[in-house]
Design a protein around this motif. Structure first.
Motif, PDB file in Angstrom:
ATOM      1  N   SER A 143      41.743  33.314  45.946  1.00 46.93           N
ATOM      2  CA  SER A 143      43.186  33.320  45.752  1.00 46.93           C
ATOM      3  C   SER A 143      43.569  33.100  44.281  1.00 46.93           C
ATOM      4  N   GLY A 144      44.516  33.902  43.799  1.00 45.20           N
ATOM      5  CA  GLY A 144      44.965  33.820  42.410  1.00 45.20           C
ATOM      6  C   GLY A 144      44.071  34.586  41.440  1.00 45.20           C
ATOM      7  N   THR A 145      43.074  35.313  41.983  1.00 49.87           N
ATOM      8  CA  THR A 145      42.156  36.091  41.135  1.00 49.87           C
ATOM      9  C   THR A 145      41.856  37.423  41.835  1.00 49.87           C
ATOM     10  N   PRO A 146      41.335  38.408  41.101  1.00 46.51           N
ATOM     11  CA  PRO A 146      40.885  39.638  41.782  1.00 46.51           C
ATOM     12  C   PRO A 146      39.422  39.557  42.209  1.00 46.51           C
ATOM     13  N   LEU A 147      38.816  38.381  42.110  1.00 44.94           N
ATOM     14  CA  LEU A 147      37.385  38.234  42.409  1.00 44.94           C
ATOM     15  C   LEU A 147      37.163  37.940  43.892  1.00 44.94           C
ATOM     16  N   GLN A 148      35.946  38.225  44.329  1.00 42.63           N
ATOM     17  CA  GLN A 148      35.631  38.063  45.745  1.00 42.63           C
ATOM     18  C   GLN A 148      34.477  37.074  45.918  1.00 42.63           C
ATOM     19  N   ALA A 149      34.597  36.212  46.924  1.00 43.26           N
ATOM     20  CA  ALA A 149      33.541  35.224  47.194  1.00 43.26           C
ATOM     21  C   ALA A 149      32.664  35.674  48.356  1.00 43.26           C
ATOM     22  N   PHE A 150      31.380  35.302  48.266  1.00 45.20           N
ATOM     23  CA  PHE A 150      30.436  35.537  49.368  1.00 45.20           C
ATOM     24  C   PHE A 150      29.734  34.225  49.696  1.00 45.20           C
TER      25      PHE A 150
ATOM     26  N   SER B 111      34.951  16.229  36.706  1.00 45.76           N
ATOM     27  CA  SER B 111      36.103  17.065  36.352  1.00 45.76           C
ATOM     28  C   SER B 111      36.933  17.195  37.628  1.00 45.76           C
ATOM     29  N   ARG B 112      38.107  17.797  37.513  1.00 47.96           N
ATOM     30  CA  ARG B 112      39.046  17.785  38.631  1.00 47.96           C
ATOM     31  C   ARG B 112      39.190  19.187  39.222  1.00 47.96           C
ATOM     32  N   VAL B 113      38.783  19.338  40.479  1.00 49.83           N
ATOM     33  CA  VAL B 113      38.977  20.629  41.161  1.00 49.83           C
ATOM     34  C   VAL B 113      40.466  20.751  41.500  1.00 49.83           C
ATOM     35  N   THR B 114      41.079  21.846  41.036  1.00 47.00           N
ATOM     36  CA  THR B 114      42.522  22.018  41.259  1.00 47.00           C
ATOM     37  C   THR B 114      42.809  22.895  42.479  1.00 47.00           C
ATOM     38  N   HIS B 115      41.844  23.751  42.850  1.00 41.80           N
ATOM     39  CA  HIS B 115      42.065  24.641  43.997  1.00 41.80           C
ATOM     40  C   HIS B 115      40.801  24.742  44.843  1.00 41.80           C
ATOM     41  N   ILE B 116      40.953  24.478  46.125  1.00 46.38           N
ATOM     42  CA  ILE B 116      39.849  24.679  47.074  1.00 46.38           C
ATOM     43  C   ILE B 116      39.883  26.146  47.506  1.00 46.38           C
ATOM     44  N   ILE B 117      38.728  26.792  47.468  1.00 51.35           N
ATOM     45  CA  ILE B 117      38.689  28.209  47.844  1.00 51.35           C
ATOM     46  C   ILE B 117      37.783  28.416  49.053  1.00 51.35           C
ATOM     47  N   GLY B 118      37.987  29.534  49.739  1.00 51.65           N
ATOM     48  CA  GLY B 118      37.155  29.860  50.894  1.00 51.65           C
ATOM     49  C   GLY B 118      35.802  30.391  50.433  1.00 51.65           C
ATOM     50  N   GLU B 119      34.861  30.434  51.379  1.00 49.52           N
ATOM     51  CA  GLU B 119      33.512  30.928  51.054  1.00 49.52           C
ATOM     52  C   GLU B 119      33.459  32.443  51.043  1.00 49.52           C
ATOM     53  N   GLU B 120      34.483  33.060  51.604  1.00 57.69           N
ATOM     54  CA  GLU B 120      34.400  34.502  51.834  1.00 57.69           C
ATOM     55  C   GLU B 120      35.746  35.147  51.556  1.00 57.69           C
ATOM     56  N   GLY B 121      35.714  36.311  50.908  1.00 60.72           N
ATOM     57  CA  GLY B 121      36.942  37.073  50.694  1.00 60.72           C
ATOM     58  C   GLY B 121      37.500  36.862  49.296  1.00 60.72           C
ATOM     59  N   ILE B 122      38.671  37.457  49.058  1.00 58.56           N
ATOM     60  CA  ILE B 122      39.301  37.383  47.739  1.00 58.56           C
ATOM     61  C   ILE B 122      39.617  35.923  47.398  1.00 58.56           C
TER      62      ILE B 122
END
Ligand SMILES: [Zn+2]
Length: 298
Positions: free
Chosen positions: A133-140, A120-131
């Motif tokens: 982007s484009g969502t109210p969710l937080q990554a750890f 499948s195609r990843v459309t957005h690379i996200i960071g490992e930590e923090g909000i």
């Protein structure tokens, strides 16, 4: 397939891989997509029945049992797919997972849906930590199991833990759970001890309000395997022989898939113990043998 409501906006779907849903204004952010296309179809139908729209999938990591529904869902809804940089490489090119586990182009028995999902195609690379982007969710960052795994916390305090913690039952059944990095796994346990949430949802066991027992059991398991390997390294021992000894200790039923999963975990422990200067390799009669510093008792 059953949708369980946890809070105002957060739901989960229990299954072989627990999946998360964060729903706002009928728009859904899905956390992992399950084992295969069949799960993808079920999720699609479930959302359709409620007239919910799938806007994004966040993949905690790229293992086939977490991204198996991606391809179907993205084809049907054109949803975004979000993942960390290193995991996204494996989501775009899932043949890399059996390649990495075997260390070369994998033989056919390893190219199955347990190790290799549909691309499948990843459309957005996200960071490992923090909000995220484009969502109210937080990554750890929850590294240690696969390469760049994350946990995801919703604004209403539900924390999806991916494969950072396995259940006592899984640990007693298999002895070894998949690890790619032991130091990072131990760091992840320390981080998890500091995190709070209303509910924690590990991918492969029941949700719980308190993860302290799970952390303890997982850490003890890692320490036990370290001790076993150090003990076996009292005599020079090859990686293949160590795998055999641990397979016998934990009475694991061997197959091609189980072999590569055990292999990566034993390799991770060897790297960890070498970096701690507790073992080192020596080369004898065409074999790479691992040997410890001192006699160690179990
Ligand atoms: Zn998993």
């Amino acid at each position: 397939m059953e949708l369980k409501k946890i809070t105002e906006n957060t739901y989960y779907i229990p299954g072989p891989t627990n999946l998360g849903l964060f729903v706002e204004d009928k728009k859904v952010i899905l956390i992992d997509s399950g084992n295969d296309e069949w799960v993808g179809r079920k999720i699609f139908r479930l959302l359709e029945e409620r007239e919910w729209e799938l806007s994004k999938i966040i993949n905690t990591h790229s293992n086939a049992d977490h991204i198996g529904g991606n391809a179907y869902l993205q084809k049907k809804t054109n949803c975004d797919i979000l993942a960390t940089a290193l995991e996204s490489v494996f989501i775009d090119e899932p043949s890399l997972e059996p390649f990495l586990l075997w260390g070369a182009s994998p033989f056919k028995a390893l190219r199955n849906k347990f190790l290799q999902a549909q691309p499948s195609r990843v459309t957005h690379i996200i960071g490992e930590e923090g909000i995220i982007s484009g969502t109210p969710l937080q990554a750890f960052p929850l590294e240690g199991h696969f390469i760049q795994m994350i946990g995801v916390k919703t604004p209403d305090e539900v924390l999806f833990l991916a494969d950072s913690l396995f259940s006592t039952e899984t640990i007693s059944k298999y002895g070894l759970t998949v690890k790619s990095d032991i130091e990072k796994s131990l760091n992840t346990y320390s981080l998890l001890e500091k995190l709070s949430a209303r509910l924690f949802i590990p991918s492969h066991t029941a949700p719980t309000k308190d993860i302290s027992d799970l952390i303890r059991v997982n850490r003890e398991n890692v320490e036990q395997i370290n001790r076993k390997i150090l003990y076996y390294c009292s005599e020079p021992v090859s990686r293949e022989r160590l795998i055999q000894l641990l397979i016998n200790d934990y009475q694991i039923t061997l197959s091609s898939v189980q072999f590569v999963l055990t292999h990566i975990t034993v390799s991770a422990h060897l790297s960890y113990l070498y970096d701690k200067q507790l073992i080192k390799p020596k080369f004898e009669e065409g074999k790479m043998l691992w040997t410890g510093n001192d006699k160690i008792d179990l």
